[in-house]
Design an enzyme around this catalytic site. Structure first.
Site, PDB file in Angstrom:
ATOM      1  CB  SER A  96      -0.935  -0.044   1.217  1.00 57.77           C
ATOM      2  OG  SER A  96      -1.925   0.929   1.117  1.00 57.77           O
ATOM      3  CG  ASP A 219      -6.997  -2.529  -3.561  1.00 54.84           C
ATOM      4  OD1 ASP A 219      -7.691  -2.078  -2.611  1.00 54.84           O
ATOM      5  OD2 ASP A 219      -5.752  -2.500  -3.572  1.00 54.84           O
ATOM      6  CG  HIS A 247      -5.586  -2.296   0.253  1.00 59.85           C
ATOM      7  ND1 HIS A 247      -5.089  -1.813  -0.939  1.00 59.85           N
ATOM      8  CD2 HIS A 247      -4.889  -1.652   1.230  1.00 59.85           C
ATOM      9  CE1 HIS A 247      -4.143  -0.926  -0.691  1.00 59.85           C
ATOM     10  NE2 HIS A 247      -3.990  -0.804   0.609  1.00 59.85           N
TER      11      HIS A 247
END
Lengths: 271, 519
Positions: A96, A219, A247
């Site tokens: 991320s 996502d 995610h």
């Protein structure tokens, strides 16, 4: 100083290989999130795990709102650890927001890095019409900050910072271990702002290290368009769209995650 | 349907199972109902269908990782989106377990509408408290600085004086400086006390009928030295027929003084400060304008806020607590008035416009009703005529150039049984004194040709012993301690600030003429 940085970032080093494989957690998490993935690499790599200052079991005393008000502050954590452990040829795996953190670190000190592996990265979360769809409006992020505030309200450290190593109160330590990975609401809020309000699109073309973009097929945080954008603008990048949804594929779909990373690294070595 | 399924469906809480990929496996009837979905409608859909964006991000970044790491989460706040698009706040507990070889996440969801509102309030209060604390910290720093600045001058010069080495002219200047700084510090403390009274809601008005022109004159007198020192021209355009307002003269003078001294403070040397007083419809309007630095449009809305000054460099250049305008606005509003600031922009001067409702003037026969009427803002209960002291047989000479004021006093005293003679000038007063030999003299101070000070000095110098020693009361709008001192030293026994409380006036006359009622 050595002990300080390793203590500050709660750095863990293990594995039988020599090439460093450094795993960097995302916003809201800590190094524990990698535990389903790291065993697959222990034989061949020297694995480095750490928590960003303000997250997990890092040293909260080292937190500075100024330094960590910007993703460059987090990139400095990565480079501090690399310097401390004298790492080169690092394979950096960032989840991320750590995708961007890894890019920023590699722009500053490209000589330390061999490959970047970016899981669900996004250079900019906020929509910038008409050309760019990050997935969110500012109001969405304000809403997230509200939800965070509500969720952090009940924690023991709502009113006072908590010293993490609390020997006299094991129940508190246990509670903290099982709570959100960043336990100070002010720090978490600042990390959220640094993450979701940042726009690092201009940094993307400056990356010189080859990279793998691992994009989940569904996502909510980093939509497919963002993966395409990155592949277009990130030099020497490879995009892999995963079967995994969500995610956190390294938590929900660890096998597929491991397989894709291994394939990429094998190909890289061959190339 | 089994008994367990039935229980699960009708339990007074939502129940939902989902797989690691986010697909909803089952939802109980309670949750379906509260989200407005039909049975079977959510099954197989992604969890994100029922999560608004903010909750979706929180789920992905916090909830899911936590659930995977620890196998459970407790008391997580999320919003759920109903089918018609409204959001429902819920508290979620979840566990992760393997069922028939598949990992399933089971959640219990409890609605928390009221509790959510309550928490919102708490958060709001917390934020407000944090902001207030910050503002107070800053304020405290400013207060310390402002109190210390005059103190430095006072201490420094006092120490110099103590050495005994200063020549006469320097010593005189030192004393002036000390006095000036002590006065400025005293004003700071007054402001602080006023401010604290405002915060605790303890400001009280001693309300009566007030003519603003003399109040404005008095305020001008106070600020004149400061204006002179900066070479600032003070202009006053005061319409004496603007009409009376209902208010506390001391507080209204404070308001005008604040506006004037603020204007002088922010006007550079050689500038101009103007005060105008006029009747506008049913209001009395006072405008104070200056040729000073003006106020930027972005700061105008904050002019009257506590602790606010245009910026900190200004604060430092001009000193002060940033309380004057907040106090002013509060006092004006207590009087039922309004105040606003206008400025064409920085460097182009500022105008403050104050409006107070004009007081309805009653005829003489209604005057007693006027004076005993309780002002809605005045806290105390006023004595009624029947409870006043008696002044039968006492003859009072009233000197006041204003007819309304004379009529009022005549009415009050007549109610108490006193005999009254009222005149408008000092010359007439001396004449009546000689002829009627009254028991008590009561005089206004400000009068056009010859004032009340002059009158009492001439009375005290009379040949006739009885007239010379007549008890005398000064009635004046000047309410400061220095005014009182001046009246007493001129020869009055008593100084009563206007507006007078009738019962108090009657009692004062009774005492001075030995008619006070013993126990």
């Amino acid at each position: 100083m050595t002990r300080n940085i390793l203590f500050r970032n709660n750095v863990k080093v293990f594995g039988k290989g020599t090439q460093p494989l450094m795993f960097a957690h995302g916003f809201g998490c800590d190094q524990n999130m990698w535990r389903l993935v790291t065993p697959a690499f222990e034989q061949d790599y020297r694995i480095i795990l750490f928590d960003y200052v303000g997250s997990g079991k890092s040293d909260l005393q080292a937190y500075s709102a100024e330094r960590y008000g910007d993703l460059n502050g987090y990139a400095r954590d990565v480079l501090d650890i690399c310097a401390e452990l004298e790492l080169t040829r690092v394979v950096f795996v960032g989840h991320s927001v750590s995708g961007v953190v890894g890019m920023l670190a590699s722009i500053r000190e490209p000589e330390r890095f061999d490959r970047l592996i970016l899981i669900g990265p996004s250079p900019c979360y906020i929509n910038d019409p008409p050309a760019y769809v990050g997935g969110f409006e500012r109001a969405d992020i304000e809403g997230l900050l509200d939800v965070m505030e509500k969720n952090y309200i009940g924690w023991a450290n709502f009113l006072a910072p908590v010293v993490m190593k609390n020997q006299e109160r094991p129940e508190l330590t246990r509670e903290l271990e099982e709570s959100f990975c960043s336990t100070d609401p002010r720090i978490a809020r600042r990390f959220a702002e640094a993450t979701f309000f940042s726009d690092n699109r201009s940094d993307v073309p400056r990356v010189t290290i080859p990279s793998l973009i691992m994009q989940c097929s569904e996502d909510a945080i980093a939509p497919l368009g963002v993966g395409d954008y990155l592949q277009c603008h990130l030099p020497q990048s490879t995009l892999r769209v995963m079967k995994a949804t969500g995610h956190c594929p390294h938590m929900s779909h660890p096998d597929e995650t491991i397989q894709i990373i291994k394939e990429y690294l094998t190909a890289a070595r061959a190339g | 349907m089994s008994r367990m399924d039935d229980l699960l469906n009708t339990a007074p809480c939502g129940f939902l199972s989902f797989a690691d990929d986010g697909k909803i496996i089952m939802v109980n009837a309670t949750l379906l109902h509260s989200l407005g979905y039909e049975p079977g409608e959510l099954q197989g859909h992604h969890l994100e269908t029922i999560l608004p964006t903010a909750s979706r991000i929180f789920y992905q970044t916090h909830f899911f990782p936590l659930l995977k790491l620890h196998g459970r989460v407790e008391e997580v706040y999320l919003s759920l989106r109903t089918k018609n698009g409204t959001d429902v706040p819920v508290l979620v507990n979840a566990v992760c377990r393997a069922r028939e070889g598949v990992v399933v996440n089971d959640c219990v969801l409890v609605q928390m509408r009221q509790r959510n509102q309550y928490e919102d309030e708490i958060l709001r209060a917390k934020r407000a408290a944090e902001e207030a604390t910050l503002a107070k910290d800053e304020f405290l720093a400013v207060v310390s600085h402002e109190l210390r600045t005059p103190l430095t001058a006072i201490l420094g010069w006092a120490r110099m004086l103590k050495t005994g080495t200063l020549d006469e002219s320097v010593a005189a200047r030192a004393l002036d400086t000390i006095e000036r700084n002590a006065e400025s510090q005293s004003q700071l403390i007054e402001d602080l006390l006023d401010f604290s009274r405002i915060i605790s809601g303890q400001i009280r008005l001693d309300v009566g009928r007030v003519e603003l022109a003399p109040v404005a004159e008095a305020a001008l007198d106070v600020v004149r030295p400061a204006a002179d020192a900066k070479g600032i021209r003070l202009q006053a355009v005061l319409d004496p027929r603007a009409g009376p307002v209902s208010g506390d003269p001391e507080r209204l003078q404070q308001v005008l003084w604040n506006l004037l001294s603020n204007a002088i403070k922010f006007t550079p040397k050689g500038g101009r400060v103007q005060i105008r007083l006029a009747r506008v419809n049913s209001s009395v309007e006072v405008t104070v304008s200056d040729t000073g630095q003006g106020i930027g449009a972005e700061f105008l809305p904050y002019v009257f806020e506590r602790f606010r000054q245009a910026d900190h460099t200004t604060t430092r250049r001009h000193g002060g607590l940033g309380l004057g305008m907040a106090i002013t606005k509060h006092l004006v509003e207590l009087h039922g008035g309004t105040i606003r600031a206008e400025s064409p922009g920085e460097g182009r001067g500022t105008t403050f416009i104050l409006r107070l409702p004009v007081m309805i003037v009653h005829n003489a026969e209604h005057l007693s009703a006027v004076v005993t009427e309780q002002h809605p803002l005045a806290g105390e209960v006023r004595a009624q005529p029947a409870e006043w002291a008696r002044l039968d047989g006492v003859h009072v000479l009233i000197v006041d150039d204003e007819r309304d004021a004379r009529d009022l006093l005549i009415t009050i005293l007549a109610q108490s049984g006193a005999g009254v003679t009222a005149v408008a000038t000092v010359a007439d007063a001396l004449e009546e004194l000689r002829i009627k030999k009254p028991d008590l003299l009561m005089s206004d101070i400000e009068m056009p040709d010859e004032d009340g000070y002059s009158l009492i000095r001439r009375v005290r110098a009379l040949e006739d012993r009885q007239s010379r020693s007549i008890p005398a009361i000064a009635l004046t709008a000047h309410a400061r301690a220095s005014d009182r001192l001046r009246a007493l030293s001129a020869g009055y026994q008593l100084h009563m600030p206007k507006p007078v409380e009738p019962a108090e006036l009657v009692m004062a006359i009774a005492n001075l003429t030995n008619r006070g009622q013993g126990p």
